[in-house]
Design a protein around this motif. Structure first.
Motif, PDB file in Angstrom:
ATOM      1  N   LEU A  54       0.707  -1.293  -0.182  1.00 51.81           N
ATOM      2  CA  LEU A  54       0.019  -0.187  -0.006  1.00 51.81           C
ATOM      3  C   LEU A  54       0.715   1.312   0.025  1.00 51.81           C
ATOM      4  O   LEU A  54       0.441   2.528  -0.614  1.00 51.81           O
ATOM      5  N   VAL A  55       1.973   1.235   0.797  1.00 52.71           N
ATOM      6  CA  VAL A  55       2.867   2.408   0.682  1.00 52.71           C
ATOM      7  C   VAL A  55       3.384   2.564  -0.594  1.00 52.71           C
ATOM      8  O   VAL A  55       3.617   3.856  -1.255  1.00 52.71           O
ATOM      9  N   LEU A  56       3.980   1.521  -1.150  1.00 50.98           N
ATOM     10  CA  LEU A  56       4.608   1.745  -2.774  1.00 50.98           C
ATOM     11  C   LEU A  56       3.299   2.258  -3.635  1.00 50.98           C
ATOM     12  O   LEU A  56       3.621   2.748  -4.392  1.00 50.98           O
ATOM     13  N   MET A  57       2.073   1.807  -3.359  1.00 49.39           N
ATOM     14  CA  MET A  57       1.068   2.071  -4.417  1.00 49.39           C
ATOM     15  C   MET A  57       0.787   3.573  -4.067  1.00 49.39           C
ATOM     16  O   MET A  57       0.522   4.224  -5.141  1.00 49.39           O
ATOM     17  N   ALA A  58       0.909   4.084  -2.849  1.00 49.20           N
ATOM     18  CA  ALA A  58       0.524   5.352  -2.595  1.00 49.20           C
ATOM     19  C   ALA A  58       1.534   6.291  -3.254  1.00 49.20           C
ATOM     20  O   ALA A  58       1.139   7.489  -3.885  1.00 49.20           O
ATOM     21  N   LEU A  59       2.936   5.703  -3.277  1.00 51.23           N
ATOM     22  CA  LEU A  59       4.085   6.686  -3.590  1.00 51.23           C
ATOM     23  C   LEU A  59       3.891   6.556  -5.295  1.00 51.23           C
ATOM     24  O   LEU A  59       4.257   7.558  -5.808  1.00 51.23           O
ATOM     25  N   PHE A  60       3.528   5.640  -5.898  1.00 46.92           N
ATOM     26  CA  PHE A  60       3.464   5.536  -7.336  1.00 46.92           C
ATOM     27  C   PHE A  60       2.592   6.112  -7.818  1.00 46.92           C
ATOM     28  O   PHE A  60       2.641   6.757  -8.978  1.00 46.92           O
ATOM     29  N   THR A  61       1.194   6.254  -7.345  1.00 43.72           N
ATOM     30  CA  THR A  61       0.331   6.851  -8.010  1.00 43.72           C
ATOM     31  C   THR A  61       0.399   8.464  -7.828  1.00 43.72           C
ATOM     32  O   THR A  61      -0.255   9.049  -8.677  1.00 43.72           O
ATOM     33  N   THR A  62       1.211   8.742  -6.744  1.00 45.98           N
ATOM     34  CA  THR A  62       1.477  10.267  -6.575  1.00 45.98           C
ATOM     35  C   THR A  62       2.393  10.615  -7.478  1.00 45.98           C
ATOM     36  O   THR A  62       2.012  11.775  -8.272  1.00 45.98           O
ATOM     37  N   PHE A  63       3.553   9.901  -7.855  1.00 42.62           N
ATOM     38  CA  PHE A  63       4.368  10.506  -8.692  1.00 42.62           C
ATOM     39  C   PHE A  63       4.100  10.330 -10.130  1.00 42.62           C
ATOM     40  O   PHE A  63       4.458  10.962 -11.006  1.00 42.62           O
ATOM     41  N   ILE A  64       3.234   9.357 -10.250  1.00 45.80           N
ATOM     42  CA  ILE A  64       2.778   9.004 -11.801  1.00 45.80           C
ATOM     43  C   ILE A  64       1.738  10.146 -12.219  1.00 45.80           C
ATOM     44  O   ILE A  64       1.411  10.417 -13.321  1.00 45.80           O
ATOM     45  N   THR A  65       1.147  11.000 -11.477  1.00 42.23           N
ATOM     46  CA  THR A  65      -0.033  11.950 -11.701  1.00 42.23           C
ATOM     47  C   THR A  65       0.449  12.943 -12.656  1.00 42.23           C
ATOM     48  O   THR A  65      -0.365  13.167 -13.638  1.00 42.23           O
ATOM     49  N   THR A  66       1.684  13.733 -12.098  1.00 47.20           N
ATOM     50  CA  THR A  66       2.203  14.698 -12.919  1.00 47.20           C
ATOM     51  C   THR A  66       2.269  14.552 -14.501  1.00 47.20           C
ATOM     52  O   THR A  66       1.913  15.112 -15.056  1.00 47.20           O
TER      53      THR A  66
END
Length: 435
Positions: A45-57
């Motif tokens: 879940l932590v990795l998914m939170a970081l991934f979805t945040t960084f991929i947004t831009t």
């Protein structure tokens, strides 16, 4: 999309709402501490939170581009074949100091009857500062989705009241608006509004005002840069108004309008647009227009035999001559239009001719007139070679100046709004030619 949001905007909004922040990580830590999540689930879940945040831009940048070129519209200039069509102008101002001259200029541009239909969008440019009052005004303007001038509190805005009063007295549609933004980005509001309202010209106040002794004093370098950015990216024609009190410190009654307007004509796109604006003004019964066409002496032309004009210059000259012929046959001028040709051999002749007309009320001049610089130096290259002379304190302290830049569709390859990093300071320099 169920709420009728366009696909691109809906997709971008979805990705933006899928970003995770600090609260997400706090909740995951609480879940791990209370044994709701094991180490493996917590790590996923932590990795998914970081991934979805960084991929947004990168995704939002790829699918949503508000700076893309807007849909074109027909009337982007004052010059047009259909003189009966509605003329739309976006008039910008900083403070109450600009309002009397601006209203008097609008009054002079409205023409007569149905043929002079004019719609003006009056934009008050307010600099967004760190003061709480400015921040509060933004929230007040956006809280219920309505512009600030439509709220009950609009009676306190004296600037809006001035334009509303003028609208009730004249056959001119006036739409007040307020742009509250940082000076580094307020040009985007001006450009976007001009495109959305489909205006033919943007009127900008000069970044200097005249003091009591006649000298020009700057109101800030920020407003100077705003004008330069608008000139570069405008989707229509632009006019910079050097205010020397056109009509005095108050609004002039229509029956008392008696202005002498002079249009120096050297040739080129900007000069044709300036002359088209002058022809619009001469429709008003209180306006007299003098067109000064400068012609190079034959002896002067022989000096430049070696550098023969190319096909583009020849076509430009033919367009100028055809435009002047149409002017002479235009019934709008009647007895209020005077046309003169002045043969000149040097810039001293040009200076002398212009100074003989410095008792007029308004000069309307093209920004990139085909003439050498008439002043030795200037910190205002956006006014062009002739505008710099006309706006100097040595030339006149009573004649206002409107410097016009015509819209060139061939050069309009930029999007409506660009990143400020793309703003090239050197591109403000004006190409100058010899008569």
């Amino acid at each position: 999309m169920l709420c009728k949001v366009p696909f691109r905007e809906a997709m971008a909004l979805g990705f933006l709402m899928n970003t995770k922040g600090l609260v997400e990580l706090i909740v995951l830590n609480i879940g791990k501490d209370r044994k709701v999540l094991n180490d493996q689930a917590f790590a996923i879940l932590v990795l998914m939170a970081l991934f979805t945040t960084f991929i947004t831009t990168p995704i939002v940048i790829a699918i949503y581009k508000p700076a893309r070129k807007g849909a074109p519209y027909k009337h982007k200039t004052i010059q047009r074949k259909d003189h009966d069509s509605e003329l739309r102008i976006l008039a910008c101002f900083h403070s109450t100091r600009n309002i009397p001259t601006l209203i008097n200029l609008i009054e002079s541009s409205r023409g007569t009857g149905k043929k002079g239909r004019l719609c003006v969008y009056a934009m008050h440019m307010m600099e967004l500062s760190e003061r709480s009052s400015a921040i509060a005004m933004v929230h007040k303007a956006r809280n219920n989705g309505l512009p600030i001038w439509n709220k009950i509190e609009r009676s306190t805005d004296q600037m809006v009241i001035a334009f509303e009063a003028y609208q009730h007295l004249r056959a001119v549609a006036v739409r007040p608006m307020t742009a509250i933004s940082d000076l580094t980005s307020i040009h985007k509001d001006i450009i976007t509004s001009a495109h959305q309202k489909r205006v033919a010209m943007i009127l900008l106040p000069f970044h200097k005002h005249q003091r009591a002794d006649g000298t020009m004093e700057s109101i800030g370098h920020g407003f100077h840069e705003v004008n330069n950015r608008v000139l570069q990216r405008a989707p229509c024609s632009v006019g910079i108004l050097v205010d020397r009190g056109l009509g005095g410190p108050s609004q002039v009654v229509a029956s008392e309008v008696a202005y002498k307007v002079v249009v120096p004509f050297f040739g080129g796109l900007d000069d044709r647009e300036a002359l088209a604006y002058g022809m619009k003004m001469v429709e008003h019964p209180g306006i007299t227009l003098t067109v000064l066409k400068f012609v190079a002496a034959k002896g002067t032309l022989k000096r430049f035999e070696e550098s023969a004009p190319d096909e583009k210059e020849k076509k430009e000259k033919e367009t100028d001559e055809e435009f002047v012929r149409e002017l002479m046959n235009d019934p709008r001028g009647n007895e209020s239009l005077a046309y003169e040709e002045r043969v000149v051999e040097s810039k001293d002749d040009i200076n002398a001719t212009l100074k003989s007309m410095n008792k007029c009320n308004l000069f309307v001049v093209g920004r990139t007139a085909a003439v050498v610089s008439l002043v030795h130096s200037s910190d205002c290259p956006e006014l062009g070679p002739v505008g710099r002379l006309l706006s100097s304190s040595e030339f006149s302290t009573t004649a206002s100046v409107l410097v016009v830049q015509g819209y060139d569709p061939a050069a309009d390859t930029r999007p409506l709004v660009e990143e400020d990093a793309n703003y090239d300071q050197s591109s403000k320099d004006i190409s100058e030619f010899t008569v």
